[in-house]
Design a protein around this motif. Structure first.
Motif, PDB file in Angstrom:
ATOM      1  N   ASP A  26      27.369  -1.727  -0.904  1.00  5.88           N
ATOM      2  CA  ASP A  26      26.449  -2.775  -1.311  1.00  5.88           C
ATOM      3  C   ASP A  26      25.002  -2.309  -1.144  1.00  5.88           C
ATOM      4  OD1 ASP A  26      26.330  -5.821  -1.958  1.00  5.88           O
ATOM      5  OD2 ASP A  26      24.831  -5.482  -0.372  1.00  5.88           O
ATOM      6  N   ILE A  27      24.145  -2.727  -2.048  1.00  5.87           N
ATOM      7  CA  ILE A  27      22.737  -2.346  -2.016  1.00  5.87           C
ATOM      8  C   ILE A  27      22.058  -2.727  -0.687  1.00  5.87           C
ATOM      9  CG2 ILE A  27      21.923  -4.470  -3.104  1.00  5.87           C
ATOM     10  CD1 ILE A  27      19.887  -2.742  -4.655  1.00  5.87           C
ATOM     11  N   SER A  28      22.550  -3.763  -0.036  1.00  9.43           N
ATOM     12  CA  SER A  28      21.945  -4.189   1.239  1.00  9.43           C
ATOM     13  C   SER A  28      22.114  -3.142   2.341  1.00  9.43           C
ATOM     14  CB  SER A  28      22.535  -5.531   1.696  1.00  9.43           C
ATOM     15  OG  SER A  28      23.916  -5.389   1.966  1.00  9.43           O
ATOM     16  N   ASN A  29      22.990  -2.177   2.128  1.00 12.92           N
ATOM     17  CA  ASN A  29      23.210  -1.105   3.104  1.00 12.92           C
ATOM     18  C   ASN A  29      22.452   0.178   2.774  1.00 12.92           C
ATOM     19  OD1 ASN A  29      25.034  -2.531   4.788  1.00 12.92           O
ATOM     20  ND2 ASN A  29      26.604  -2.257   3.239  1.00 12.92           N
ATOM     21  N   LEU A  30      21.635   0.151   1.745  1.00  7.96           N
ATOM     22  CA  LEU A  30      20.940   1.365   1.325  1.00  7.96           C
ATOM     23  C   LEU A  30      20.001   1.892   2.410  1.00  7.96           C
ATOM     24  CD1 LEU A  30      20.391   3.439  -0.910  1.00  7.96           C
ATOM     25  CD2 LEU A  30      18.626   1.886  -1.786  1.00  7.96           C
ATOM     26  N   VAL A  31      19.163   1.040   2.965  1.00  7.23           N
ATOM     27  CA  VAL A  31      18.234   1.420   4.033  1.00  7.23           C
ATOM     28  C   VAL A  31      18.486   0.467   5.189  1.00  7.23           C
ATOM     29  CG1 VAL A  31      15.817   1.731   4.691  1.00  7.23           C
ATOM     30  CG2 VAL A  31      16.519   2.162   2.333  1.00  7.23           C
ATOM     31  N   ARG A  32      18.978   1.004   6.314  1.00  8.13           N
ATOM     32  CA  ARG A  32      19.373   0.122   7.414  1.00  8.13           C
ATOM     33  C   ARG A  32      18.699   0.436   8.741  1.00  8.13           C
ATOM     34  NH1 ARG A  32      25.655  -0.533   7.614  1.00  8.13           N
ATOM     35  NH2 ARG A  32      24.936  -1.007   9.668  1.00  8.13           N
ATOM     36  N   HIS A  33      18.457   1.700   9.048  1.00  8.72           N
ATOM     37  CA  HIS A  33      17.899   2.052  10.347  1.00  8.72           C
ATOM     38  C   HIS A  33      16.508   1.423  10.486  1.00  8.72           C
ATOM     39  CE1 HIS A  33      16.195   4.357  13.632  1.00  8.72           C
ATOM     40  NE2 HIS A  33      17.450   4.647  13.972  1.00  8.72           N
ATOM     41  N   PRO A  34      16.240   0.751  11.600  1.00  6.89           N
ATOM     42  CA  PRO A  34      14.946   0.054  11.763  1.00  6.89           C
ATOM     43  C   PRO A  34      13.720   0.934  11.511  1.00  6.89           C
ATOM     44  CG  PRO A  34      16.448  -0.585  13.508  1.00  6.89           C
ATOM     45  CD  PRO A  34      17.130   0.517  12.746  1.00  6.89           C
ATOM     46  N   LYS A  35      13.730   2.179  11.949  1.00  5.20           N
ATOM     47  CA  LYS A  35      12.569   3.050  11.709  1.00  5.20           C
ATOM     48  C   LYS A  35      12.401   3.358  10.219  1.00  5.20           C
ATOM     49  CE  LYS A  35      12.301   5.302  16.184  1.00  5.20           C
ATOM     50  NZ  LYS A  35      12.326   6.563  16.915  1.00  5.20           N
ATOM     51  N   LEU A  36      13.515   3.483   9.512  1.00  7.75           N
ATOM     52  CA  LEU A  36      13.438   3.763   8.082  1.00  7.75           C
ATOM     53  C   LEU A  36      13.052   2.519   7.295  1.00  7.75           C
ATOM     54  CD1 LEU A  36      16.443   6.201   7.707  1.00  7.75           C
ATOM     55  CD2 LEU A  36      14.013   6.730   8.014  1.00  7.75           C
ATOM     56  N   VAL A  37      13.511   1.356   7.748  1.00  5.94           N
ATOM     57  CA  VAL A  37      13.083   0.096   7.137  1.00  5.94           C
ATOM     58  C   VAL A  37      11.570  -0.039   7.277  1.00  5.94           C
ATOM     59  CG1 VAL A  37      13.174  -2.426   7.326  1.00  5.94           C
ATOM     60  CG2 VAL A  37      15.301  -1.081   7.434  1.00  5.94           C
ATOM     61  N   GLU A  38      11.073   0.220   8.482  1.00  3.72           N
ATOM     62  CA  GLU A  38       9.632   0.140   8.724  1.00  3.72           C
ATOM     63  C   GLU A  38       8.868   1.123   7.841  1.00  3.72           C
ATOM     64  OE1 GLU A  38       6.384   1.118  12.237  1.00  3.72           O
ATOM     65  OE2 GLU A  38       8.481   0.804  12.813  1.00  3.72           O
ATOM     66  N   ALA A  39       9.381   2.341   7.710  1.00  4.29           N
ATOM     67  CA  ALA A  39       8.729   3.348   6.869  1.00  4.29           C
ATOM     68  C   ALA A  39       8.693   2.897   5.400  1.00  4.29           C
ATOM     69  CB  ALA A  39       9.430   4.695   7.000  1.00  4.29           C
ATOM     70  N   ALA A  40       9.756   2.274   4.931  1.00  5.43           N
ATOM     71  CA  ALA A  40       9.787   1.777   3.547  1.00  5.43           C
ATOM     72  C   ALA A  40       8.777   0.647   3.363  1.00  5.43           C
ATOM     73  CB  ALA A  40      11.194   1.313   3.187  1.00  5.43           C
ATOM     74  N   VAL A  41       8.747  -0.278   4.291  1.00  8.32           N
ATOM     75  CA  VAL A  41       7.822  -1.408   4.204  1.00  8.32           C
ATOM     76  C   VAL A  41       6.370  -0.911   4.205  1.00  8.32           C
ATOM     77  CG1 VAL A  41       6.982  -3.451   5.444  1.00  8.32           C
ATOM     78  CG2 VAL A  41       9.443  -3.094   5.138  1.00  8.32           C
ATOM     79  N   ARG A  42       6.086   0.143   4.970  1.00  9.36           N
ATOM     80  CA  ARG A  42       4.737   0.717   5.008  1.00  9.36           C
ATOM     81  C   ARG A  42       4.438   1.604   3.795  1.00  9.36           C
ATOM     82  NH1 ARG A  42       3.688   4.178   9.517  1.00  9.36           N
ATOM     83  NH2 ARG A  42       5.903   4.602   9.485  1.00  9.36           N
ATOM     84  N   GLY A  43       5.439   1.831   2.951  1.00  4.88           N
ATOM     85  CA  GLY A  43       5.234   2.648   1.762  1.00  4.88           C
ATOM     86  C   GLY A  43       5.407   4.137   1.992  1.00  4.88           C
ATOM     87  N   MET A  44       5.898   4.508   3.173  1.00  7.14           N
ATOM     88  CA  MET A  44       6.075   5.921   3.508  1.00  7.14           C
ATOM     89  C   MET A  44       7.448   6.452   3.089  1.00  7.14           C
ATOM     90  SD  MET A  44       3.133   6.400   4.800  1.00  7.14           S
ATOM     91  CE  MET A  44       3.316   8.054   5.375  1.00  7.14           C
ATOM     92  N   LYS A  45       8.403   5.574   2.888  1.00  9.34           N
ATOM     93  CA  LYS A  45       9.756   5.965   2.475  1.00  9.34           C
ATOM     94  C   LYS A  45       9.980   5.445   1.064  1.00  9.34           C
ATOM     95  CE  LYS A  45      14.637   5.467   3.723  1.00  9.34           C
ATOM     96  NZ  LYS A  45      14.958   6.879   3.586  1.00  9.34           N
ATOM     97  N   THR A  46      10.312   6.358   0.159  1.00  4.39           N
ATOM     98  CA  THR A  46      10.479   5.971  -1.247  1.00  4.39           C
ATOM     99  C   THR A  46      11.776   6.494  -1.861  1.00  4.39           C
ATOM    100  OG1 THR A  46       9.226   7.924  -1.922  1.00  4.39           O
ATOM    101  CG2 THR A  46       7.983   5.856  -1.643  1.00  4.39           C
ATOM    102  N   ARG A  47      12.646   7.045  -1.028  1.00  2.06           N
ATOM    103  CA  ARG A  47      13.940   7.524  -1.523  1.00  2.06           C
ATOM    104  C   ARG A  47      14.962   7.482  -0.401  1.00  2.06           C
ATOM    105  NH1 ARG A  47      14.595  13.664  -3.097  1.00  2.06           N
ATOM    106  NH2 ARG A  47      16.348  13.745  -1.678  1.00  2.06           N
ATOM    107  N   GLN A  48      16.244   7.421  -0.802  1.00  3.83           N
ATOM    108  CA  GLN A  48      17.339   7.432   0.158  1.00  3.83           C
ATOM    109  C   GLN A  48      18.498   8.186  -0.465  1.00  3.83           C
ATOM    110  OE1 GLN A  48      17.631   5.928   3.459  1.00  3.83           O
ATOM    111  NE2 GLN A  48      19.289   7.394   3.372  1.00  3.83           N
ATOM    112  N   GLY A  49      18.906   9.276   0.185  1.00  3.03           N
ATOM    113  CA  GLY A  49      20.073  10.022  -0.256  1.00  3.03           C
ATOM    114  C   GLY A  49      21.317   9.471   0.420  1.00  3.03           C
TER     115      GLY A  49
END
Length: 116
Positions: A10-33
């Motif tokens: 499910d798409i809701s599991n694409l980004v889960r780790h709190p540090k990576l969620v924070e990085a995405a929200v800050r615009g620092m994370k833009t991809r997930q393998g």
């Protein structure tokens, strides 16, 4: 989305780790393998009240990954990314020929990046 295989998670599991969620929200994370397909292009997902849109889904070799790719994953460099992945998946070896699905995304209200 007939151009892509069926989703494996499910798409809701694409980004889960709190540090990576924070990085995405800050615009620092833009991809997930991922090993599987979690989302198709144009689908949206939410992290901490921020909506993101998947902009592309590609199949890529681990061996082609660069420091810039690792930074887009939310890590300082490729060495840090490799280290974390190998610690998370006990017994895994880094196989440069292994293929992963790379989900690229941006904040829905953010302008698309210019491409040369």
């Amino acid at each position: 989305m007939s151009d892509y295989p069926a989703k494996t998670c499910d798409i809701s599991n694409l980004v889960r780790h709190p540090k990576l969620v924070e990085a995405a929200v800050r615009g620092m994370k833009t991809r997930q393998g991922r090993d599987g397909v979690y989302a198709w292009p144009e689908e949206t997902f939410e992290l901490e009240g921020v909506t993101f849109v998947v902009t592309s889904l590609t199949r890529e070799r681990l061996g082609d990954m660069t420091d810039a790719d690792a930074q887009a994953e939310g890590y300082p460099n490729l060495a840090a990314y490799k280290d974390l992945i190998l610690r998370m998946h006990k017994g895994m070896q880094w196989n440069p020929d292994a293929l992963v699905w790379v989900h690229r995304f941006r904040k829905l209200d953010a302008a698309p990046a210019c491409e040369d």
